[in-house]
Design a protein around this motif. Sequence first.
Motif, short mmCIF file in Angstrom:
data_model
loop_
_atom_site.label_atom_id
_atom_site.label_comp_id
_atom_site.label_asym_id
_atom_site.label_seq_id
_atom_site.Cartn_x
_atom_site.Cartn_y
_atom_site.Cartn_z
N GLY A 35 0.79 -1.22 0.00
CA GLY A 35 0.00 0.00 0.00
C GLY A 35 0.82 1.27 0.00
N ARG A 36 1.91 1.29 0.73
CA ARG A 36 2.71 2.51 0.79
C ARG A 36 3.34 2.83 -0.56
NH1 ARG A 36 6.75 2.79 5.71
NH2 ARG A 36 4.74 2.43 6.72
N THR A 37 3.83 1.79 -1.25
CA THR A 37 4.38 2.02 -2.59
C THR A 37 3.29 2.47 -3.54
OG1 THR A 37 6.06 0.32 -2.19
CG2 THR A 37 5.67 0.96 -4.48
N ALA A 38 2.08 1.92 -3.39
CA ALA A 38 0.97 2.35 -4.24
C ALA A 38 0.73 3.84 -4.09
CB ALA A 38 -0.29 1.55 -3.90
N LEU A 39 0.71 4.34 -2.86
CA LEU A 39 0.50 5.77 -2.63
C LEU A 39 1.61 6.60 -3.28
CD1 LEU A 39 -0.62 5.79 1.11
CD2 LEU A 39 -1.96 6.58 -0.84
N GLU A 40 2.85 6.17 -3.10
CA GLU A 40 3.98 6.92 -3.66
C GLU A 40 3.91 6.96 -5.18
OE1 GLU A 40 7.25 4.81 -2.04
OE2 GLU A 40 7.05 5.68 -0.02
N GLU A 41 3.57 5.83 -5.79
CA GLU A 41 3.54 5.76 -7.25
C GLU A 41 2.36 6.53 -7.84
OE1 GLU A 41 5.70 4.53 -9.48
OE2 GLU A 41 7.03 4.30 -7.77
N VAL A 42 1.22 6.50 -7.15
CA VAL A 42 0.08 7.29 -7.62
C VAL A 42 0.43 8.77 -7.61
CG1 VAL A 42 -2.24 8.09 -7.02
CG2 VAL A 42 -1.74 5.65 -7.04
N ARG A 43 1.08 9.24 -6.55
CA ARG A 43 1.47 10.65 -6.47
C ARG A 43 2.49 11.02 -7.53
NH1 ARG A 43 2.24 9.63 -0.09
NH2 ARG A 43 0.13 10.14 0.63
N HIS A 44 3.35 10.06 -7.86
CA HIS A 44 4.43 10.35 -8.81
C HIS A 44 3.96 10.25 -10.26
CE1 HIS A 44 8.39 10.40 -10.64
NE2 HIS A 44 8.12 9.25 -11.23
N SER A 45 3.23 9.17 -10.58
CA SER A 45 2.92 8.90 -12.00
C SER A 45 1.51 9.26 -12.40
CB SER A 45 3.18 7.42 -12.32
OG SER A 45 2.35 6.59 -11.52
N GLU A 46 0.60 9.49 -11.42
CA GLU A 46 -0.79 9.86 -11.69
C GLU A 46 -1.44 8.96 -12.75
OE1 GLU A 46 -0.97 14.01 -12.58
OE2 GLU A 46 -0.39 14.60 -10.55
N PRO A 47 -1.66 7.69 -12.41
CA PRO A 47 -2.29 6.75 -13.37
C PRO A 47 -3.74 7.13 -13.64
CG PRO A 47 -2.17 5.76 -11.20
CD PRO A 47 -1.40 7.05 -11.11
N VAL A 64 -5.29 3.14 1.84
CA VAL A 64 -4.82 3.79 0.60
C VAL A 64 -5.93 4.65 0.00
CG1 VAL A 64 -4.08 3.41 -1.78
CG2 VAL A 64 -3.06 2.07 0.07
N VAL A 65 -7.13 4.08 -0.14
CA VAL A 65 -8.20 4.86 -0.77
C VAL A 65 -8.63 6.02 0.13
CG1 VAL A 65 -10.21 3.54 0.08
CG2 VAL A 65 -10.30 4.62 -2.16
N ARG A 66 -8.57 5.83 1.45
CA ARG A 66 -8.90 6.92 2.37
C ARG A 66 -7.93 8.09 2.19
NH1 ARG A 66 -8.14 4.36 6.70
NH2 ARG A 66 -10.28 3.76 7.23
N ALA A 70 -8.65 11.84 0.64
CA ALA A 70 -8.34 13.00 1.49
C ALA A 70 -7.44 13.99 0.75
CB ALA A 70 -7.66 12.54 2.78
N GLU A 71 -6.65 13.49 -0.18
CA GLU A 71 -5.79 14.35 -1.00
C GLU A 71 -6.52 14.87 -2.25
OE1 GLU A 71 -1.53 12.13 0.12
OE2 GLU A 71 -2.41 11.90 -1.88
N SER A 72 -7.81 14.59 -2.33
CA SER A 72 -8.66 15.03 -3.44
C SER A 72 -8.23 14.45 -4.78
CB SER A 72 -8.68 16.57 -3.52
OG SER A 72 -9.21 17.12 -2.34
N ARG A 73 -7.68 13.25 -4.75
CA ARG A 73 -7.32 12.57 -6.00
C ARG A 73 -8.55 11.81 -6.49
NH1 ARG A 73 -1.86 12.98 -6.72
NH2 ARG A 73 -0.72 13.62 -4.85
N GLU A 74 -8.94 12.09 -7.73
CA GLU A 74 -10.21 11.60 -8.26
C GLU A 74 -10.07 10.38 -9.16
OE1 GLU A 74 -13.16 12.71 -7.45
OE2 GLU A 74 -12.36 14.27 -6.13
N LEU A 75 -8.87 9.77 -9.25
CA LEU A 75 -8.73 8.63 -10.14
C LEU A 75 -9.69 7.51 -9.73
CD1 LEU A 75 -5.58 6.43 -9.49
CD2 LEU A 75 -6.49 7.98 -7.77
N PRO A 76 -10.26 6.79 -10.69
CA PRO A 76 -11.15 5.68 -10.36
C PRO A 76 -10.39 4.58 -9.61
CG PRO A 76 -11.37 6.30 -12.67
CD PRO A 76 -10.17 7.02 -12.14
N VAL A 77 -11.04 4.00 -8.62
CA VAL A 77 -10.44 2.92 -7.82
C VAL A 77 -11.36 1.71 -7.85
CG1 VAL A 77 -9.66 2.18 -5.55
CG2 VAL A 77 -9.24 4.54 -6.30
N LEU A 78 -10.81 0.60 -8.34
CA LEU A 78 -11.51 -0.69 -8.32
C LEU A 78 -10.86 -1.54 -7.25
CD1 LEU A 78 -13.36 -2.93 -9.40
CD2 LEU A 78 -11.67 -3.37 -11.19
#
Length: 246
Positions: A35-47, A64-66, A70-78
């Motif tokens: 999960g921590r790597t997922a957060l870092e990569e989402v912030r870096h690469s914005e999938p 992770v989704v919370r 909270a950071e107002s990232r709107e990417l879809p999450v499945l």
Amino acid sequence: MCANIMVAEDDAKQAELVRRYLEHEGHAVTVVEDGRTALEEVRHSEPDLLVLDVMMPRADGLDVVRILRAESRELPVLMLTARSTEDDLLLGLDLGADDYMTKPFSPRELVARVRTLLRRNRRSAGPTPGPASAADDEVLSVGTLRVDPARHEVSVGGTPVECTPGEFRILAAMATEPDRVFTRQRLLEELHGFDKYISDRTVDVHIMHLRKKIEPAPRRPARLLTVFGVGYKLTDPVKKARRASL
């Protein structure tokens, strides 16, 4: 509709299966194992989309989704989960996940759901809203309820209300046409485009949580009403009371 997709899954065989199916669909796929790597990569690469397992080391999928919301990232999450209890599934939706699948699942169905989420996300990000959508600068009012699509804000009587992306889409759609009865299928289209894989229960869950946020007495709703056998409608309780007294 090719996209950059991140898969956060600590089961190597499961991650490889998902990766192969998504790449066969034409997507570029990045796999992370915690999960921590997922957060870092989402912030870096914005999938464009995140496929997120619930049970992972170093921060589970719910955390992770919370954090992402909270950071107002709107990417879809499945979300992918081995948990099948209703409370776990509702918690994921309440935190801001757009959809979930329970394990074991069909890889073909996962690809179909990814396709639907991407289509819905690109449609909502487009420059031209649908006929029932509000203009970006229009604040919608239903009694003391205010919905601001441009700022993605909701308030009741001046008090801010925090809504998940799914809750906001339902509320904004209904606020464009107060007192109109929206069928569950119509509200599902607001959530997931033409998604035929998600049940009506998804809408009911969002309605239940919205009532907790905008109703003084959620078990006796005055704003967000059930029209039995049809769907739901959003109304001004003051106007409704006045009409009833005539």
